[in-house]
Scaffold this active site. Structure first.
Site, short mmCIF file in Angstrom:
data_model
loop_
_atom_site.label_atom_id
_atom_site.label_comp_id
_atom_site.label_asym_id
_atom_site.label_seq_id
_atom_site.Cartn_x
_atom_site.Cartn_y
_atom_site.Cartn_z
N LYS A 18 0.85 -1.19 0.00
CA LYS A 18 0.00 0.00 0.00
C LYS A 18 0.88 1.25 0.00
O LYS A 18 2.06 1.22 0.38
CB LYS A 18 -0.93 0.03 1.22
CG LYS A 18 -0.24 -0.06 2.59
CD LYS A 18 0.30 1.24 3.11
CE LYS A 18 0.91 1.09 4.52
NZ LYS A 18 1.70 2.28 4.94
N GLY A 114 3.59 -1.66 4.11
CA GLY A 114 2.55 -2.51 4.69
C GLY A 114 2.66 -3.98 4.39
O GLY A 114 1.67 -4.72 4.54
N ASP A 150 -2.80 -1.63 10.58
CA ASP A 150 -3.06 -1.64 9.14
C ASP A 150 -3.72 -2.92 8.64
O ASP A 150 -4.21 -2.95 7.50
CB ASP A 150 -1.74 -1.47 8.35
CG ASP A 150 -1.17 -0.09 8.48
OD1 ASP A 150 -1.87 0.81 8.96
OD2 ASP A 150 0.00 0.09 8.10
#
Length: 296
Positions: A18, A114, A150
């Site tokens: 991401k 991420g 996340d």
């Protein structure tokens, strides 16, 4: 993420990286976390989690290196988020089945992309599917939040504005843009970056970035990029200023650090533009460079 069956015995998940197109730190919380507001967008750079269920009652993880991503510092035991995710699922559901799991790493680590969180979300999803547990999506998101701020984002599809410590998710429209992503030879600790970041008296809003992404307007998105953590990261690593200087030499719509770094990205007009920028960064000596579109 893309979850699919490879054959009668094996399942697979492609777990995307991401980018944080906007990142504001609002306040320090009493539990040690920070209140944030961030616009996250999954991109077409993937790790792959391969999952073969069995009746052994044991979970065995093997980590393998994909292109341009090392696994030297990646544990294959309970310190790995993939193992922790699967064991959490077994604990909450009472499942006693086992699995052989293979993690193919392509997303650079300690980069703000991420990868670890995406791998954890992929592990939750594929284990629930392959073991036939039928866990409700809302419950899976709740467990995902226990693994990391996340992680719930990666159980969804597309861009989203994330608030709280990152677990409160509001889907955002848009996508279809192209980016160049570069990670230097040095990573940064997320906790250390946060320790050097001071929340502002007057926080910025994600609204301009959300609107630009929704229109697919690369130029407007480039102007709306913001990351509160970037100045803190710059105080910890000389690579941040080096990357700023390198990307400033390219004809990009905008550029900034993703998450807590150290990876940077540039907003490009189209994928051909991203590939040209990636070639120029590679020629400058950067070894981990990617030209990507949005995740499928």
């Amino acid at each position: 993420m893309r979850l699919y069956r490879v054959d009668a015995d094996q399942w697979a998940v492609d777990a995307p990286a991401k980018l944080n197109l906007f990142f504001e730190v609002l306040a320090k919380r009493s539990d040690g976390y920070h209140e944030i507001e961030t616009l996250m967008c999954p991109i077409g750079l993937y790790d792959t989690v391969l999952f073969v269920p069995n009746a052994s009652g044991q979970v065995r993880l093997i980590c393998a290196k994909g292109s341009r991503a090392g696994t030297d510092d990646l544990p294959a035991d309970g310190r790995n988020l993939v193992v922790r995710a699967i064991e959490l699922l077994r604990e909450r559901t009472g499942c006693r089945l086992g699995a052989e799991v293979r993690l193919i790493k392509r997303i650079p680590m300690q980069a703000g992309l991420g990868g670890g969180s995406s791998d954890a979300a992929a592990a939750l999803a594929v284990a629930s599917q392959a073991w036939g547990l039928g866990v409700a999506p809302a419950e899976l998101r709740q467990w995902a939040a226990e693994l990391g701020s996340d992680v719930p984002f990666f159980l969804g599809r597309g861009a989203a504005v994330c608030r709280g410590r990152g677990e409160i998710i509001e889907p955002a429209p848009g996508g279809g843009l192209s980016f160049v992503v570069v990670r230097p030879d040095e990573g940064l600790s997320t906790a250390e970056v946060y320790r050097h970041c001071r929340p502002p008296d007057e926080p910025r809003s994600s609204a301009p970035a959300v609107a630009a992404l929704g229109r697919g307007d690369a130029a407007a998105l480039g102007r709306a990029l913001f990351n509160r953590l970037e100045s803190a990261a710059a105080s910890l690593s000389p690579w941040i200023e080096r990357l700023r200087c390198a990307l400033a030499r390219l004809d990009l719509c905008g550029y900034q650090m993703s998450g807590s770094g150290t990876a940077f990205f540039g907003v490009c007009r189209h994928l051909r533009h991203a590939r040209t920028a990636a070639m120029r960064l590679t020629a400058m000596g950067f070894r981990q460079v990617f030209a990507v579109g949005g995740a499928v």
